[in-house]
Enzyme design. Structure first.
Site, short mmCIF file in Angstrom:
data_model
loop_
_atom_site.label_atom_id
_atom_site.label_comp_id
_atom_site.label_asym_id
_atom_site.label_seq_id
_atom_site.Cartn_x
_atom_site.Cartn_y
_atom_site.Cartn_z
N ASN A 194 -35.83 -53.09 26.45
CA ASN A 194 -36.03 -54.38 25.80
C ASN A 194 -34.76 -55.23 25.96
O ASN A 194 -33.70 -54.83 25.48
CB ASN A 194 -36.32 -54.18 24.31
CG ASN A 194 -36.52 -55.51 23.58
OD1 ASN A 194 -37.36 -56.31 23.98
ND2 ASN A 194 -35.75 -55.74 22.52
N GLU A 195 -34.87 -56.34 26.65
CA GLU A 195 -33.76 -57.30 26.77
C GLU A 195 -32.45 -56.64 27.16
O GLU A 195 -31.38 -57.00 26.67
CB GLU A 195 -33.60 -58.08 25.45
CG GLU A 195 -34.86 -58.82 25.05
CD GLU A 195 -34.64 -59.85 23.94
OE1 GLU A 195 -33.51 -59.97 23.45
OE2 GLU A 195 -35.60 -60.55 23.59
N ASP A 209 -36.59 -64.22 27.55
CA ASP A 209 -36.99 -65.31 28.45
C ASP A 209 -35.83 -66.25 28.71
O ASP A 209 -35.75 -67.33 28.16
CB ASP A 209 -38.19 -66.06 27.88
CG ASP A 209 -38.71 -67.10 28.87
OD1 ASP A 209 -38.61 -66.84 30.08
OD2 ASP A 209 -39.18 -68.16 28.43
N GLU A 269 -42.86 -60.58 22.42
CA GLU A 269 -42.45 -61.23 21.15
C GLU A 269 -42.76 -62.71 21.32
O GLU A 269 -42.46 -63.29 22.36
CB GLU A 269 -40.94 -61.11 20.89
CG GLU A 269 -40.44 -59.71 20.62
CD GLU A 269 -38.91 -59.63 20.46
OE1 GLU A 269 -38.23 -60.67 20.47
OE2 GLU A 269 -38.41 -58.49 20.34
N ARG A 292 -35.70 -65.54 34.60
CA ARG A 292 -37.14 -65.52 34.30
C ARG A 292 -37.95 -65.01 35.49
O ARG A 292 -38.76 -64.10 35.36
CB ARG A 292 -37.64 -66.90 33.89
CG ARG A 292 -39.15 -66.92 33.66
CD ARG A 292 -39.69 -68.32 33.43
NE ARG A 292 -39.51 -68.74 32.04
CZ ARG A 292 -39.89 -69.94 31.58
NH1 ARG A 292 -40.43 -70.82 32.41
NH2 ARG A 292 -39.72 -70.25 30.32
N TYR A 305 -40.55 -50.41 18.10
CA TYR A 305 -39.35 -50.45 18.94
C TYR A 305 -38.63 -49.12 19.02
O TYR A 305 -37.91 -48.86 19.99
CB TYR A 305 -38.36 -51.50 18.41
CG TYR A 305 -38.84 -52.92 18.58
CD1 TYR A 305 -39.74 -53.49 17.67
CD2 TYR A 305 -38.41 -53.71 19.63
CE1 TYR A 305 -40.18 -54.79 17.81
CE2 TYR A 305 -38.84 -55.02 19.78
CZ TYR A 305 -39.73 -55.55 18.87
OH TYR A 305 -40.16 -56.84 19.03
N TYR A 339 -43.76 -61.84 16.55
CA TYR A 339 -42.57 -61.29 15.91
C TYR A 339 -42.49 -61.90 14.52
O TYR A 339 -42.40 -63.13 14.42
CB TYR A 339 -41.33 -61.63 16.75
CG TYR A 339 -40.09 -60.93 16.31
CD1 TYR A 339 -39.83 -59.64 16.72
CD2 TYR A 339 -39.17 -61.57 15.48
CE1 TYR A 339 -38.67 -58.97 16.32
CE2 TYR A 339 -38.02 -60.91 15.07
CZ TYR A 339 -37.78 -59.63 15.49
OH TYR A 339 -36.64 -58.98 15.09
#
Ligand SMILES: *[C@@H]1O[C@H](CO)[C@@H](O)[C@H](O)[C@H]1NC(C)=O
Ligand SMILES: *[C@@H]1O[C@H](CO)[C@@H](O)[C@H](O)[C@H]1NC(C)=O
Length: 430
Positions: free
Chosen positions: A158-159, A201, A263, A206, A86, A295
């Site tokens: 990421n997210e 998610d 993940e 989505r 990461y 993960y």
């Protein structure tokens, strides 16, 4: 003590290690080995020992040769072919760890951001953090890791989109970073390295976020090359249907790029069984999903670890380690349904599949629950992209056999010491 001395004497006859892995590339909606033309399924773990604080001025997960030797030998026990990291610090040297991973036949999916100030987008007001200083960090990471053939792909974020406010502020900025990275790669990388985004998610986004990331407004480089999904919806004894994986596959069945789990591994029911792997590595999913990353490797407070550490860095294999390992052993690469080998648009046009070019989709004007009305911002990295950043390009190095043996101990749950703890060259390992 483990018999390190006789092991070393034996191994040192072999002297150095040479790393050879073939670059992976995207063709339509799947990954392929660029040399053997075999489809590539990601079988991996997320790897960030120390958690989000496991990166600083002096240390990151790929800068510490001893820790790499320890953990890569464990990756080989698990039978994985990919790790996701990461955060790294691009001013540290990663040549030895990357060589060791390559020698073990293991690829890296790397996020370019870090928790440090100036090294990530702020999801709520990304315009304050999208600037040349930030892009210098991003390009330095890209430049360094473009030197290694086992760099499978980069994540631009990421997210970042994870609630209403971020969904109105940040999608256009994520696209800007994707575009800048791809333009930088086109100018400065020895080969094309795929760039993607790793999404939480959330049903609100989505489909819309995936679709928005796949299209382009001004420049084709705004489109991701692949999409990562972080999902924890298959818990315990669930099935393909009760977990909702069937809907997930259906929701992405139209997608034109590779998708994988960046993940997975719900831990609401413990110990974990990893039954989802039976579906992930089967024709139930192989037309749409290219495997995934569990993960996570190292135990943290949130209890997802396959292994734990003591303060000296010795490793304790946890029960989930063995379950994941046995599920991995059963996970053979599934065939890809023929219908999925051809991209959506080339199916309707005249392309004949095989090595067809990736599709380019122009963006629409509406994506559910996202605000894209301001448009993808102009690049603030144009000068950097032309000139290049002052960062080293990584390269494989000679490793002595000593580099492959860590001084840490690895313990099984019954307290017994694991005997073989050195990294094996891929062809020696079975
Ligand atoms: C990287 O891959 C390319 C293409 O297969 C190959 O020509 C090159 O020798 C590889 N580089 C290294 C350092 O292994
Ligand atoms: C590039 O970075 C190196 C190492 O940090 C430094 O010594 C050198 O002066 C820099 N070069 C330029 C042109 O900034």
């Amino acid at each position: 003590m483990k018999p390190a001395f006789c092991l070393l004497n034996l191994l040192s006859i072999l002297n150095v290690v040479f790393a050879m892995v073939n670059p992976i590339e995207v063709r339509n909606r799947h990954f392929f080995d660029s040399v053997t033309d075999q489809p590539f399924f990601i079988k991996g773990v997320d790897y960030q020992p120390g958690g989000s604080s496991g990166v600083n001025d002096f240390w990151d997960p790929l800068s510490d040769t001893q820790a790499c030797a320890r953990d890569i030998s464990i990756f080989q026990q698990l039978g994985i072919n990919t790790i996701r990291v990461y955060s790294i610090n691009p001013s540290l040297n990663h040549d030895k760890c990357m060589t060791m991973l390559a020698a073990a036949g293991i690829y890296l999916v790397l996020d370019v951001n870090s928790p440090k100030e100036g090294q990530h987008l702020n999801r709520y007001d990304p315009w304050t953090t999208y600037n040349p200083e930030y892009l210098t960090h991003v390009f330095s990471v890209v430049q360094e890791f473009s030197g290694y053939n086992n760099t499978l792909a980069f994540f631009a974020g990421n997210e970042i989109v994870n609630d209403k406010v971020s969904a109105s502020a940040s999608p256009i900025y994520v696209k800007a970073v994707v575009r800048d990275m791809k333009d930088y790669i086109a100018h400065h990388s020895p080969r094309t390295i795929p760039v993607g985004y790793s999404a939480a998610d959330d049903l609100s986004y989505r489909i819309s976020l995936a679709d928005y990331m796949e299209c382009y407004q001004y420049s084709p480089s705004e489109a991701v090359d692949f999409y990562g999904v972080n999902t924890y919806q298959w818990c315990g004894d669930a099935t393909f249907f009760t977990s909702g994986y069937n809907i997930l596959v259906q929701d992405y069945s139209h997608y034109s790029k590779p998708i994988f789990f960046s993940e997975y591994g719900c831990n609401e029911v413990r110990p974990r069984q990893f039954k989802e792997m039976g579906s992930i590595y089967s024709t139930q999913m192989s037309g749409v999903f290219s495997g995934g990353l569990v993960y996570e490797y190292a135990q943290e407070a949130n209890n997802y670890g396959l292994v734990d550490f003591d303060e000296k860095g010795n490793v304790y294999l946890l029960p989930d380690f063995f379950t994941f390992k046995s599920m991995m052993a059963k996970s053979v690469d599934p065939p890809i349904p023929k219908s999925a080998l051809v991209s959506q648009s080339s199916r309707s046009s005249s392309a004949r599949g095989g090595r067809a070019q990736n599709t380019q989709k122009a963006c629409g004007t509406h994506y559910d629950n996202l605000d894209i009305s301001k448009g993808v911002p102009k690049s603030l990295g144009t000068a950097l992209i032309l000139k290049g950043v002052n960062a080293t390009k990584g390269s494989y190095v000679s490793l002595s056999e000593q580099d492959l043996v860590s001084s840490y101990s690895i313990f099984k749950p019954d307290g017994a010491l694991l005997r073989s703890t050195s990294v094996k060259k891929k062809e020696e390992f079975s």
